[in-house]
Design a protein around this motif. Structure first.
Motif, PDB file in Angstrom:
ATOM      1  N   HIS A  30      40.020  37.890  79.560  1.00 17.47           N
ATOM      2  CA  HIS A  30      41.348  37.954  78.946  1.00 17.47           C
ATOM      3  C   HIS A  30      42.077  39.238  79.356  1.00 17.47           C
ATOM      4  CE1 HIS A  30      39.583  35.116  75.862  1.00 17.47           C
ATOM      5  NE2 HIS A  30      40.658  34.466  76.306  1.00 17.47           N
ATOM      6  N   ILE A  31      41.343  40.340  79.379  1.00 12.90           N
ATOM      7  CA  ILE A  31      41.946  41.621  79.736  1.00 12.90           C
ATOM      8  C   ILE A  31      42.343  41.630  81.213  1.00 12.90           C
ATOM      9  CG2 ILE A  31      41.499  44.107  79.911  1.00 12.90           C
ATOM     10  CD1 ILE A  31      39.785  43.737  77.346  1.00 12.90           C
ATOM     11  N   LEU A  32      41.524  41.019  82.073  1.00 12.59           N
ATOM     12  CA  LEU A  32      41.866  40.914  83.484  1.00 12.59           C
ATOM     13  C   LEU A  32      43.196  40.198  83.655  1.00 12.59           C
ATOM     14  CD1 LEU A  32      39.582  40.043  86.396  1.00 12.59           C
ATOM     15  CD2 LEU A  32      41.555  38.624  86.026  1.00 12.59           C
ATOM     16  N   VAL A  33      43.328  39.046  83.024  1.00 15.79           N
ATOM     17  CA  VAL A  33      44.569  38.273  83.127  1.00 15.79           C
ATOM     18  C   VAL A  33      45.736  39.049  82.520  1.00 15.79           C
ATOM     19  CG1 VAL A  33      45.729  36.160  82.356  1.00 15.79           C
ATOM     20  CG2 VAL A  33      43.383  36.057  83.200  1.00 15.79           C
ATOM     21  N   LEU A  34      45.511  39.699  81.393  1.00 12.31           N
ATOM     22  CA  LEU A  34      46.553  40.487  80.742  1.00 12.31           C
ATOM     23  C   LEU A  34      47.052  41.610  81.648  1.00 12.31           C
ATOM     24  CD1 LEU A  34      48.124  41.197  78.077  1.00 12.31           C
ATOM     25  CD2 LEU A  34      46.216  42.732  77.571  1.00 12.31           C
ATOM     26  N   PHE A  35      46.125  42.338  82.283  1.00 10.99           N
ATOM     27  CA  PHE A  35      46.510  43.463  83.130  1.00 10.99           C
ATOM     28  C   PHE A  35      47.233  43.006  84.396  1.00 10.99           C
ATOM     29  CE2 PHE A  35      43.939  47.451  81.875  1.00 10.99           C
ATOM     30  CZ  PHE A  35      44.339  47.301  80.567  1.00 10.99           C
ATOM     31  N   VAL A  36      46.748  41.949  85.037  1.00  7.02           N
ATOM     32  CA  VAL A  36      47.425  41.450  86.245  1.00  7.02           C
ATOM     33  C   VAL A  36      48.823  40.962  85.881  1.00  7.02           C
ATOM     34  CG1 VAL A  36      47.400  39.693  88.058  1.00  7.02           C
ATOM     35  CG2 VAL A  36      45.299  40.911  87.481  1.00  7.02           C
ATOM     36  N   VAL A  52      53.831  53.955  90.225  1.00 10.56           N
ATOM     37  CA  VAL A  52      53.141  54.025  91.512  1.00 10.56           C
ATOM     38  C   VAL A  52      53.530  55.295  92.266  1.00 10.56           C
ATOM     39  CG1 VAL A  52      52.956  52.914  93.789  1.00 10.56           C
ATOM     40  CG2 VAL A  52      52.840  51.530  91.714  1.00 10.56           C
ATOM     41  N   GLU A  53      54.784  55.668  92.199  1.00 13.03           N
ATOM     42  CA  GLU A  53      55.230  56.881  92.889  1.00 13.03           C
ATOM     43  C   GLU A  53      54.620  58.136  92.279  1.00 13.03           C
ATOM     44  OE1 GLU A  53      59.484  56.583  92.780  1.00 13.03           O
ATOM     45  OE2 GLU A  53      59.473  54.843  94.126  1.00 13.03           O
ATOM     46  N   ILE A  54      54.372  58.122  90.981  1.00 10.32           N
ATOM     47  CA  ILE A  54      53.752  59.272  90.312  1.00 10.32           C
ATOM     48  C   ILE A  54      52.236  59.256  90.502  1.00 10.32           C
ATOM     49  CG2 ILE A  54      53.271  60.339  88.073  1.00 10.32           C
ATOM     50  CD1 ILE A  54      56.003  59.227  87.153  1.00 10.32           C
ATOM     51  N   GLY A  55      51.609  58.107  90.214  1.00  5.98           N
ATOM     52  CA  GLY A  55      50.151  58.027  90.190  1.00  5.98           C
ATOM     53  C   GLY A  55      49.507  57.568  91.471  1.00  5.98           C
ATOM     54  N   LYS A  56      50.269  57.097  92.426  1.00 10.97           N
ATOM     55  CA  LYS A  56      49.786  56.612  93.719  1.00 10.97           C
ATOM     56  C   LYS A  56      48.580  55.685  93.550  1.00 10.97           C
ATOM     57  CE  LYS A  56      51.902  60.315  96.308  1.00 10.97           C
ATOM     58  NZ  LYS A  56      52.964  60.443  95.402  1.00 10.97           N
ATOM     59  N   ALA A  57      47.425  56.003  94.109  1.00  6.73           N
ATOM     60  CA  ALA A  57      46.258  55.114  94.050  1.00  6.73           C
ATOM     61  C   ALA A  57      45.786  54.882  92.614  1.00  6.73           C
ATOM     62  CB  ALA A  57      45.115  55.675  94.883  1.00  6.73           C
ATOM     63  N   GLY A  58      46.055  55.804  91.729  1.00  8.63           N
ATOM     64  CA  GLY A  58      45.678  55.617  90.333  1.00  8.63           C
ATOM     65  C   GLY A  58      46.423  54.465  89.683  1.00  8.63           C
ATOM     66  N   ALA A  59      47.567  54.097  90.241  1.00  3.45           N
ATOM     67  CA  ALA A  59      48.341  52.975  89.708  1.00  3.45           C
ATOM     68  C   ALA A  59      48.185  51.710  90.547  1.00  3.45           C
ATOM     69  CB  ALA A  59      49.821  53.352  89.629  1.00  3.45           C
ATOM     70  N   THR A  60      47.819  51.845  91.824  1.00  2.00           N
ATOM     71  CA  THR A  60      47.729  50.654  92.671  1.00  2.00           C
ATOM     72  C   THR A  60      46.335  50.040  92.718  1.00  2.00           C
ATOM     73  OG1 THR A  60      47.348  52.017  94.642  1.00  2.00           O
ATOM     74  CG2 THR A  60      49.626  51.365  94.172  1.00  2.00           C
ATOM     75  N   ILE A  61      45.300  50.798  92.421  1.00  2.81           N
ATOM     76  CA  ILE A  61      43.935  50.280  92.504  1.00  2.81           C
ATOM     77  C   ILE A  61      43.535  49.439  91.283  1.00  2.81           C
ATOM     78  CG2 ILE A  61      41.492  50.925  92.712  1.00  2.81           C
ATOM     79  CD1 ILE A  61      43.146  51.324  95.284  1.00  2.81           C
ATOM     80  N   PRO A  62      43.872  49.810  90.050  1.00  4.82           N
ATOM     81  CA  PRO A  62      43.466  48.968  88.912  1.00  4.82           C
ATOM     82  C   PRO A  62      44.121  47.584  88.947  1.00  4.82           C
ATOM     83  CG  PRO A  62      44.107  51.140  88.153  1.00  4.82           C
ATOM     84  CD  PRO A  62      44.508  51.041  89.596  1.00  4.82           C
ATOM     85  N   LEU A  63      43.739  46.742  88.035  1.00  4.35           N
ATOM     86  CA  LEU A  63      44.225  45.357  87.996  1.00  4.35           C
ATOM     87  C   LEU A  63      45.735  45.248  87.892  1.00  4.35           C
ATOM     88  CD1 LEU A  63      41.481  43.887  85.688  1.00  4.35           C
ATOM     89  CD2 LEU A  63      41.821  43.395  88.098  1.00  4.35           C
ATOM     90  N   THR A  64      46.360  46.166  87.212  1.00  8.54           N
ATOM     91  CA  THR A  64      47.823  46.125  87.122  1.00  8.54           C
ATOM     92  C   THR A  64      48.442  46.291  88.502  1.00  8.54           C
ATOM     93  OG1 THR A  64      47.770  48.476  86.569  1.00  8.54           O
ATOM     94  CG2 THR A  64      48.002  46.928  84.741  1.00  8.54           C
ATOM     95  N   GLY A  65      47.789  47.040  89.366  1.00  2.37           N
ATOM     96  CA  GLY A  65      48.262  47.223  90.733  1.00  2.37           C
ATOM     97  C   GLY A  65      48.197  45.942  91.537  1.00  2.37           C
ATOM     98  N   PHE A  66      47.241  45.063  91.228  1.00  2.00           N
ATOM     99  CA  PHE A  66      47.158  43.774  91.919  1.00  2.00           C
ATOM    100  C   PHE A  66      48.370  42.911  91.566  1.00  2.00           C
ATOM    101  CE2 PHE A  66      45.507  39.363  92.273  1.00  2.00           C
ATOM    102  CZ  PHE A  66      45.320  39.353  93.649  1.00  2.00           C
ATOM    103  N   GLY A  67      48.743  42.893  90.311  1.00  5.34           N
ATOM    104  CA  GLY A  67      49.951  42.166  89.907  1.00  5.34           C
ATOM    105  C   GLY A  67      51.181  42.736  90.582  1.00  5.34           C
TER     106      GLY A  67
END
Length: 117
Positions: A30-36, A52-67
């Motif tokens: 459920h959390i995976l789907v929620l984050f994506v 993404v501009e502030i956190g770079k890889a910290g924002a693009t690597i987690p599941l939210t970054g996949f969405g």
């Protein structure tokens, strides 16, 4: 400073996921789907790109970054190809990550001979 911001943003996203698992009855699926979905919606509204501009890889690597990657690809492909971009953009933008996950998952299964419980 980029490393610190990536650590803070990525850590915050992961901490939210851990809190959701501990404090609610949501399953990891459920959390995976929620984050994506959350990453996709925030990206579609233009709210995820500043993160993404502030956190770079910290924002693009987690599941939210996949969405975010899926929506960004769709938007770019719609601008290039029109209506067809709705169907091709997300797959085109995320193809490398999906391929890497499948290939490395297969290699680990072959190398380490997993056993079912």
């Amino acid at each position: 400073m980029d490393y610190v911001m990536a650590f803070l943003i990525g850590g915050l996203i992961c901490a939210v996921g851990q809190i959701l698992m501990d404090a609610t009855k949501l399953t990891p699926a459920h959390i995976l789907v929620l984050f994506v979905t959350l990453g996709a919606v925030l990206s579609g509204l233009g709210l995820y790109q500043p993160l993404v501009e502030i956190g770079k890889a910290g924002a693009t690597i987690p599941l939210t970054g996949f969405g975010h990657t899926l929506v960004t690809g769709v938007i770019e492909d719609v601008n290039k190809r029109g209506f067809l971009g709705i169907f091709t953009g997300g797959l085109t933008s995320a193809a490398a990550g999906i391929t890497a996950a499948v290939v490395f998952g297969y290699l680990m299964a072959v190398l380490f001979n997993p056993k079912s419980k």
